[in-house]
Design an enzyme around this catalytic site. Structure first.
Site, mmCIF file in Angstrom:
data_model
loop_
_atom_site.group_PDB
_atom_site.id
_atom_site.type_symbol
_atom_site.label_atom_id
_atom_site.label_comp_id
_atom_site.label_asym_id
_atom_site.label_seq_id
_atom_site.Cartn_x
_atom_site.Cartn_y
_atom_site.Cartn_z
ATOM 1 N N HIS A 55 0.835 -1.209 0.000
ATOM 2 C CA HIS A 55 0.000 0.000 0.000
ATOM 3 C C HIS A 55 0.868 1.257 0.000
ATOM 4 C CE1 HIS A 55 -3.938 2.018 1.537
ATOM 5 N NE2 HIS A 55 -3.171 2.917 0.922
ATOM 6 N N ARG A 59 2.192 8.810 -6.274
ATOM 7 C CA ARG A 59 1.791 10.134 -6.823
ATOM 8 C C ARG A 59 2.229 10.303 -8.280
ATOM 9 N NH1 ARG A 59 -1.612 10.571 -2.601
ATOM 10 N NH2 ARG A 59 -0.638 11.258 -0.675
ATOM 11 N N LYS A 139 -8.382 -1.313 -6.511
ATOM 12 C CA LYS A 139 -8.533 -0.709 -5.182
ATOM 13 C C LYS A 139 -9.894 -0.034 -5.102
ATOM 14 C CE LYS A 139 -7.580 1.311 -1.202
ATOM 15 N NZ LYS A 139 -6.711 2.440 -0.999
ATOM 16 N N ASP A 275 0.954 2.524 3.827
ATOM 17 C CA ASP A 275 0.108 3.617 3.328
ATOM 18 C C ASP A 275 0.973 4.870 3.173
ATOM 19 O OD1 ASP A 275 -1.960 5.123 2.384
ATOM 20 O OD2 ASP A 275 -3.169 5.039 4.207
ATOM 21 N N PRO A 291 -4.537 14.504 4.594
ATOM 22 C CA PRO A 291 -4.317 13.308 5.416
ATOM 23 C C PRO A 291 -3.213 12.419 4.851
ATOM 24 C CG PRO A 291 -6.285 13.033 4.061
ATOM 25 C CD PRO A 291 -5.756 14.411 3.766
HETATM 26 C C1 NCD Z 1 -4.316 8.919 1.272
HETATM 27 C C2 NCD Z 1 -3.641 9.811 0.264
HETATM 28 O O1 NCD Z 1 -3.086 10.844 0.644
HETATM 29 O O2 NCD Z 1 -3.658 9.492 -0.931
HETATM 30 N N1 NCD Z 1 -4.286 9.495 2.559
HETATM 31 C C3 NCD Z 1 -4.436 8.856 3.733
HETATM 32 O O3 NCD Z 1 -4.615 9.508 4.747
HETATM 33 N N2 NCD Z 1 -4.345 7.549 3.819
HETATM 34 C C4 NCD Z 1 -5.706 8.681 0.804
HETATM 35 C C5 NCD Z 1 -6.203 7.345 1.172
HETATM 36 O O4 NCD Z 1 -5.535 6.334 0.934
HETATM 37 O O5 NCD Z 1 -7.348 7.285 1.655
HETATM 38 ZN ZN ZN Z 2 -3.662 4.922 0.990
#
Ligand code: NCD
Ligand code: ZN
Length: 415
Positions: A55, A59, A139, A275, A291
């Protein structure tokens, strides 16, 4: 090439010589060979299998100012990650065959570690057919839950035996401004029900609590898997409630976080994923911060630190961040452990010396971290991918484009 050191093999640490040929581990032996060896036999140095992060957000495209495939995969290499699975919430969205093909071309000429691409739920049915030639799976985001194409995509993935990764948060709760644990549990309930009823292969990503894990376990015989992230293990909203720590799903209460951390060695978590969601410092420090935060350069050291503090076995590190994720995406024949016949993906770490996490040293464009200042172990000394040192002693040793799409790699080499 032969590498010598203490390596994590068969759930234990063994002093071995790892012989590598054509990118594959050819032989693992205890006997000192006559040939020249690359020495990693120092006290406190451990050779792990290459990490797999299922994950990450690389970008690029119109958000290359946050991260691009080159900087993102430099961060991966410096963090011991040999395969990154890229999320489709890009700008433009990666949910049409045209964008997907563009993204693959861009990635393949930029990356220094191997990658896989997730595809976003398309706007038209036709855009589903054949996506798997390039992407690894789909996803699903909360905003997709009520899209009529969701079932179409789930059925397509079932027929083609492809993976569906789900962001489990209920969109109605989100709309009402509630992102507490109930919001997550409701979404998990929805998808485990779909998995049980129709046999879909669902992976729940970034779950935040023991409750989430136990709920998901109801569908474990139906192939449901899950991962959690370092920030849900170590951070909570009681201590870290400033806007700067904003992430989706949000950090939970301290007791939820503590329970997750303390249960990690006893409860079955299929994988840890970062993430890795890079944003600029300005975006994080503004009034309405974006976020997410980067994680690729801190995840393996954090797991090693958890081992040092007794929360994990040393084998758990490889199980959670290498073999486990490799199994989830179905590439464990090729990746996930130091074994003869598998890809020569190795990470050499110093597990003896403590250091302070300093985001100004990150290779990611996002020079910030919720773990800033934390004392950690496990600095990465070297990362090898398919027999080549990609990163060694702070230097990057391969050209952009060395990495390849896991779709092609598994087609070409491992059927
Ligand atoms: C992710 C992002 O910045 O792409 N941010 C996050 O807080 N996890 C968006 C996401 O995966 O929901
Ligand atoms: Zn994510």
């Amino acid at each position: 090439m032969i590498i010598h050191g203490k390596a994590l093999i068969n759930r234990s640490i063994e002093d071995v010589y790892i012989e590598i040929e054509s990118g594959i581990i050819k032989r693992i032996s205890k006997e000192k060979p006559r040939d020249k060896v690359i020495e990693y036999g120092d006290n406190g140095t451990i050779i792990f299998p290459g990490m797999v992060d299922i994950h990450v957000h690389m970008r690029d495209f119109n958000q290359a100012y946050k991260e691009d495939f080159y900087t993102g995969t430099k961060a991966a290499a410096a963090g011991g990650v040999c395969l990154v699975m890229d999320m489709p919430n890009t700008d433009p969205k990666n949910n049409s065959l045209e964008v997907l093909s563009k993204r693959d071309k861009l990635a393949s000429k930029s990356v220094i570690v191997d990658y896989g691409l997730y595809y976003g739920l398309p706007d038209e049915k036709e855009a589903l057919y054949g996506y798997e030639d390039i992407a690894w799976g789909i996803k699903i985001y909360p905003e997709d839950y009520n899209n009529p194409l969701l079932m179409e995509a789930l059925n397509y993935n079932k027929e083609k035996r492809l993976l569906t990764v789900v962001h489990p948060e209920d969109p109605i709760d989100i709309e009402e401004g509630y992102r507490g644990l109930g919001c997550e549990l409701r979404a998990i309930a929805k998808f485990i029900e779909l998995a049980i009823k129709y046999g879909y292969r669902v992976h729940l990503t970034h779950v935040t609590s023991v409750n989430s894990i136990l709920l998901s376990r109801l569908a474990k015989d139906h192939g449901v898997t899950l991962d959690t992230c370092p920030h849900y293990l170590l951070l909570n909203k009681n201590r870290r409630n400033e806007a700067y720590f904003r992430v989706n799903p949000p950090l939970r209460d301290e007791y939820i976080q503590e329970n997750l951390l303390r249960s990690l060695s006893r409860i079955r978590v299929d994988a840890i994923a970062t993430d890795h969601a890079p944003h600029t410092l300005e975006e994080k420090r503004g009034d309405d911060p974006r976020p997410g935060f980067p994680g690729l350069e801190t995840c393996l050291p954090i797991l090693i630190t958890l081992y040092k503090h007794g929360y994990l076995d040393i084998w758990d590190i490889a199980d959670l961040y290498s073999l486990g994720p490799a199994k989830i995406i179905g590439v464990d024949k090729y990746l996930g452990s130091i074994e003869e016949g598998k890809a020569a993906n190795l990470v050499v770490c110093n597990i003896k010396d403590e250091y302070k996490i300093d985001p100004t040293e990150f290779h990611s464009k996002a020079k910030h971290s919720p773990f800033e200042g934390m004392n950690a172990y496990g600095k990465v000394i070297a990362t090898m991918i398919r027999g080549e040192f990609v990163y060694r002693d702070g230097d990057f040793l391969v050209q952009r484009g060395y990495g390849d799409n896991i779709r092609r790699l598994t087609k070409n080499n491992h059927g």
